[in-house]
Structure formats: structure tokens, C-alpha cells
Design a protein around this motif. Structure first.
Motif, PDB file in Angstrom:
ATOM      1  N   LYS A  21      13.211  11.556  13.023  1.00 58.38           N
ATOM      2  CA  LYS A  21      13.305  10.369  12.165  1.00 58.38           C
ATOM      3  C   LYS A  21      12.018  10.247  11.366  1.00 58.38           C
ATOM      4  CE  LYS A  21      16.829   8.948  14.814  1.00 58.38           C
ATOM      5  NZ  LYS A  21      17.913   9.845  14.765  1.00 58.38           N
ATOM      6  N   THR A  22      12.134   9.769  10.136  1.00 61.48           N
ATOM      7  CA  THR A  22      10.940   9.589   9.320  1.00 61.48           C
ATOM      8  C   THR A  22      11.084   8.370   8.413  1.00 61.48           C
ATOM      9  OG1 THR A  22       9.370  10.727   7.871  1.00 61.48           O
ATOM     10  CG2 THR A  22      11.684  11.098   7.432  1.00 61.48           C
ATOM     11  N   THR A  23       9.960   7.767   8.098  1.00 63.09           N
ATOM     12  CA  THR A  23       9.909   6.616   7.213  1.00 63.09           C
ATOM     13  C   THR A  23       8.724   6.781   6.272  1.00 63.09           C
ATOM     14  OG1 THR A  23      10.704   5.215   9.010  1.00 63.09           O
ATOM     15  CG2 THR A  23       9.732   4.096   7.135  1.00 63.09           C
ATOM     16  N   ILE A  24       8.925   6.482   4.998  1.00 59.16           N
ATOM     17  CA  ILE A  24       7.825   6.457   4.031  1.00 59.16           C
ATOM     18  C   ILE A  24       7.646   5.006   3.600  1.00 59.16           C
ATOM     19  CG2 ILE A  24       7.009   7.195   1.764  1.00 59.16           C
ATOM     20  CD1 ILE A  24       8.648   9.744   2.105  1.00 59.16           C
ATOM     21  N   THR A  25       6.425   4.493   3.756  1.00 54.39           N
ATOM     22  CA  THR A  25       6.135   3.116   3.356  1.00 54.39           C
ATOM     23  C   THR A  25       4.894   3.090   2.467  1.00 54.39           C
ATOM     24  OG1 THR A  25       4.868   2.785   5.388  1.00 54.39           O
ATOM     25  CG2 THR A  25       7.141   2.052   5.410  1.00 54.39           C
ATOM     26  N   LYS A  26       4.874   2.121   1.552  1.00 59.73           N
ATOM     27  CA  LYS A  26       3.708   1.943   0.682  1.00 59.73           C
ATOM     28  C   LYS A  26       2.635   1.198   1.456  1.00 59.73           C
ATOM     29  CE  LYS A  26       2.497   0.724  -4.046  1.00 59.73           C
ATOM     30  NZ  LYS A  26       1.138   0.958  -3.810  1.00 59.73           N
ATOM     31  N   ASP A  27       1.413   1.674   1.389  1.00 59.91           N
ATOM     32  CA  ASP A  27       0.294   1.009   2.049  1.00 59.91           C
ATOM     33  C   ASP A  27      -0.065  -0.247   1.258  1.00 59.91           C
ATOM     34  OD1 ASP A  27       0.312   3.177   3.755  1.00 59.91           O
ATOM     35  OD2 ASP A  27      -1.415   4.159   2.831  1.00 59.91           O
ATOM     36  N   PRO A  28      -0.106  -1.414   1.914  1.00 59.89           N
ATOM     37  CA  PRO A  28      -0.412  -2.662   1.201  1.00 59.89           C
ATOM     38  C   PRO A  28      -1.772  -2.600   0.499  1.00 59.89           C
ATOM     39  CG  PRO A  28       0.310  -3.103   3.459  1.00 59.89           C
ATOM     40  CD  PRO A  28       0.125  -1.618   3.339  1.00 59.89           C
ATOM     41  N   GLY A  29      -1.799  -3.057  -0.748  1.00 62.15           N
ATOM     42  CA  GLY A  29      -3.043  -3.115  -1.507  1.00 62.15           C
ATOM     43  C   GLY A  29      -3.596  -1.767  -1.902  1.00 62.15           C
ATOM     44  N   SER A  30      -2.750  -0.742  -1.915  1.00 61.52           N
ATOM     45  CA  SER A  30      -3.209   0.614  -2.197  1.00 61.52           C
ATOM     46  C   SER A  30      -2.154   1.339  -3.023  1.00 61.52           C
ATOM     47  CB  SER A  30      -3.427   1.352  -0.868  1.00 61.52           C
ATOM     48  OG  SER A  30      -3.596   2.720  -1.069  1.00 61.52           O
ATOM     49  N   SER A  31      -2.541   2.452  -3.629  1.00 62.39           N
ATOM     50  CA  SER A  31      -1.559   3.291  -4.317  1.00 62.39           C
ATOM     51  C   SER A  31      -1.031   4.383  -3.381  1.00 62.39           C
ATOM     52  CB  SER A  31      -2.186   3.926  -5.558  1.00 62.39           C
ATOM     53  OG  SER A  31      -3.242   4.788  -5.177  1.00 62.39           O
ATOM     54  N   SER A  50       5.097  12.538  17.681  1.00 63.33           N
ATOM     55  CA  SER A  50       5.050  11.578  16.578  1.00 63.33           C
ATOM     56  C   SER A  50       3.759  11.758  15.808  1.00 63.33           C
ATOM     57  CB  SER A  50       5.177  10.148  17.095  1.00 63.33           C
ATOM     58  OG  SER A  50       4.079   9.829  17.919  1.00 63.33           O
ATOM     59  N   GLY A  51       3.765  11.270  14.593  1.00 62.09           N
ATOM     60  CA  GLY A  51       2.559  11.372  13.784  1.00 62.09           C
ATOM     61  C   GLY A  51       2.745  10.682  12.461  1.00 62.09           C
ATOM     62  N   SER A  52       1.675  10.652  11.692  1.00 64.98           N
ATOM     63  CA  SER A  52       1.749  10.089  10.351  1.00 64.98           C
ATOM     64  C   SER A  52       0.820  10.878   9.438  1.00 64.98           C
ATOM     65  CB  SER A  52       1.375   8.608  10.350  1.00 64.98           C
ATOM     66  OG  SER A  52       0.030   8.445  10.708  1.00 64.98           O
ATOM     67  N   VAL A  53       1.159  10.856   8.177  1.00 65.70           N
ATOM     68  CA  VAL A  53       0.360  11.560   7.185  1.00 65.70           C
ATOM     69  C   VAL A  53       0.289  10.684   5.941  1.00 65.70           C
ATOM     70  CG1 VAL A  53       2.319  12.854   6.249  1.00 65.70           C
ATOM     71  CG2 VAL A  53       0.031  13.772   6.005  1.00 65.70           C
ATOM     72  N   SER A  54      -0.840  10.722   5.271  1.00 64.25           N
ATOM     73  CA  SER A  54      -1.043   9.957   4.047  1.00 64.25           C
ATOM     74  C   SER A  54      -0.493  10.747   2.865  1.00 64.25           C
ATOM     75  CB  SER A  54      -2.536   9.683   3.858  1.00 64.25           C
ATOM     76  OG  SER A  54      -2.743   8.901   2.718  1.00 64.25           O
ATOM     77  N   LEU A  55       0.204  10.054   1.980  1.00 67.29           N
ATOM     78  CA  LEU A  55       0.780  10.670   0.788  1.00 67.29           C
ATOM     79  C   LEU A  55       0.136  10.072  -0.456  1.00 67.29           C
ATOM     80  CD1 LEU A  55       4.561  10.421   1.750  1.00 67.29           C
ATOM     81  CD2 LEU A  55       3.063  12.398   2.048  1.00 67.29           C
ATOM     82  N   THR A  56      -0.315  10.918  -1.358  1.00 70.24           N
ATOM     83  CA  THR A  56      -0.885  10.477  -2.624  1.00 70.24           C
ATOM     84  C   THR A  56       0.139  10.731  -3.721  1.00 70.24           C
ATOM     85  OG1 THR A  56      -3.099  11.060  -1.865  1.00 70.24           O
ATOM     86  CG2 THR A  56      -2.796  10.784  -4.243  1.00 70.24           C
ATOM     87  N   PRO A  57       0.640   9.688  -4.381  1.00 71.10           N
ATOM     88  CA  PRO A  57       1.675   9.897  -5.392  1.00 71.10           C
ATOM     89  C   PRO A  57       1.149  10.593  -6.642  1.00 71.10           C
ATOM     90  CG  PRO A  57       1.049   7.585  -5.284  1.00 71.10           C
ATOM     91  CD  PRO A  57       0.294   8.283  -4.206  1.00 71.10           C
ATOM     92  N   VAL A  58       2.022  11.389  -7.250  1.00 69.39           N
ATOM     93  CA  VAL A  58       1.751  12.006  -8.543  1.00 69.39           C
ATOM     94  C   VAL A  58       2.641  11.282  -9.537  1.00 69.39           C
ATOM     95  CG1 VAL A  58       1.860  14.130  -9.892  1.00 69.39           C
ATOM     96  CG2 VAL A  58       1.249  14.227  -7.459  1.00 69.39           C
ATOM     97  N   TYR A  59       2.044  10.637 -10.526  1.00 72.10           N
ATOM     98  CA  TYR A  59       2.797   9.803 -11.459  1.00 72.10           C
ATOM     99  C   TYR A  59       3.267  10.594 -12.677  1.00 72.10           C
ATOM    100  CZ  TYR A  59       1.178   6.019  -8.554  1.00 72.10           C
ATOM    101  OH  TYR A  59       0.936   5.207  -7.473  1.00 72.10           O
ATOM    102  N   GLY A  60       4.244  10.025 -13.383  1.00 66.89           N
ATOM    103  CA  GLY A  60       4.747  10.638 -14.609  1.00 66.89           C
ATOM    104  C   GLY A  60       5.832  11.660 -14.360  1.00 66.89           C
ATOM    105  N   ILE A  61       6.443  11.633 -13.162  1.00 68.96           N
ATOM    106  CA  ILE A  61       7.498  12.577 -12.802  1.00 68.96           C
ATOM    107  C   ILE A  61       8.694  11.758 -12.345  1.00 68.96           C
ATOM    108  CG2 ILE A  61       8.102  14.383 -11.130  1.00 68.96           C
ATOM    109  CD1 ILE A  61       5.185  15.265 -11.309  1.00 68.96           C
TER     110      ILE A  61
END
Length: 152
Positions: A21-31, A50-61
Motif C-alpha cells: 500500500k502507498t500514499t502520496i501526500t503534500k507536506d504542509p507549508g512546503s512544495s 514500511s518507509g517513506s521517501v521525500s518527493l520533489t515535484p517537477v513543474y510544467g509537465i
């Protein structure tokens, strides 16, 4: 969401977790976003991984594209995101690169709900249209990983 299928390049370097199972959530007050996951190890004595990883969005796609590291990306897309998403992770990625080599790529298919509601035909078409990859491809090993998670 619940993972239904997971694909690795052949020969597969490992066997993936099941009941994943996996969930992607936006970090409050952050990009930034956080991907949290849990699954059962496929070993003789299974455990909850279990674990978590930080995702940095790439915009314009027009898809959800994230950097996992400086050289790895994750792309998430769907024609019907309320029912399913497809996920592709690619290692050795360079910004602006149009394609990922199969040997550097893994795919996942996730659904909301259960298999009775999964639009399998649309999922297959979405995968092939976006990537050219098909189920049954001799270059990928597909694993069915869907199930009730009892250890996590």
C-alpha cells in the motif's frame, strides 16, 4: 492505494513485497510531497516493511513527475485517477531525457478499492499509450502483489 502489479526488468534482481500500500501526500507549508508505503516481505518469515521517501515535484509537465534523488525520478499518471494510477520509477535519469531504459525502470499499477472495480482494459491501454510497454513483454517480469495486508 493498493498495488496490484509490480514490474521489474528481467532477470528480476529481487522479489517485491506483497500486499503493498502507498500514499502520496503534500507536506504542509512546503512544495514537497511524501510517499509513505508498507508491504509484507516475501520471505519465509514475512515481516511488515514500511518507509517513506521525500518527493520533489517537477513543474510544467502534464503528469505527476517527482525527483526521488538527483538521478532518479518517479512519474505517476492515469486516465481515471479516482480508480487507478500507474507509476514508473527510473534510475539514471538526466533532466530533459525523453526515455528511460527498461533496465533502469520499474512499474507499478495501483487501484482504489478492490479488484472487482478495477478497469483493467483502461489500465492496460494507459500503460501502453504512455510508455509503449505491454503486459507480457519479454523484457519485464510482472508480479501480482494485491491482497489484504495483515502484518502492517
Amino acid at each position: 492505494m493498493s498495488e496490484v502489479y509490480y514490474a521489474l526488468p528481467r532477470p528480476a534482481p529481487y522479489i517485491p513485497d506483497i500486499n503493498y500500500k502507498t500514499t502520496i501526500t503534500k507536506d504542509p507549508g512546503s512544495s514537497q510531497y511524501t510517499l509513505a508505503s508498507k508491504g509484507e516481505t516475501p520471505t519465509a518469515n514475512p515481516t511488515c516493511a514500511s518507509g517513506s521517501v521525500s518527493l520533489t515535484p517537477v513543474y510544467g509537465i502534464n503528469r505527476a513527475l517527482f525527483f526521488l534523488t538527483n538521478t532518479a525520478i518517479q512519474v505517476t499518471w492515469s486516465s481515471c485517477p479516482t480508480k487507478y494510477t500507474l507509476n514508473m520509477r527510473c534510475a539514471n535519469y538526466k533532466m530533459g531525457q525523453k526515455k528511460c531504459l527498461i533496465k533502469d525502470t520499474v512499474f507499478s499499477v495501483y487501484i482504489h478499492g478492490n479488484m472487482n472495480d478495477a478497469p483493467i482494459t483502461e489500465i492496460i491501454e494507459d500503460l501502453c499509450r504512455a510508455t509503449g510497454v505491454k503486459f507480457g513483454s519479454p523484457t519485464l517480469e510482472w508480479y501480482f502483489s494485491f491482497g489484504e495486508n495483515t502484518l502492517c
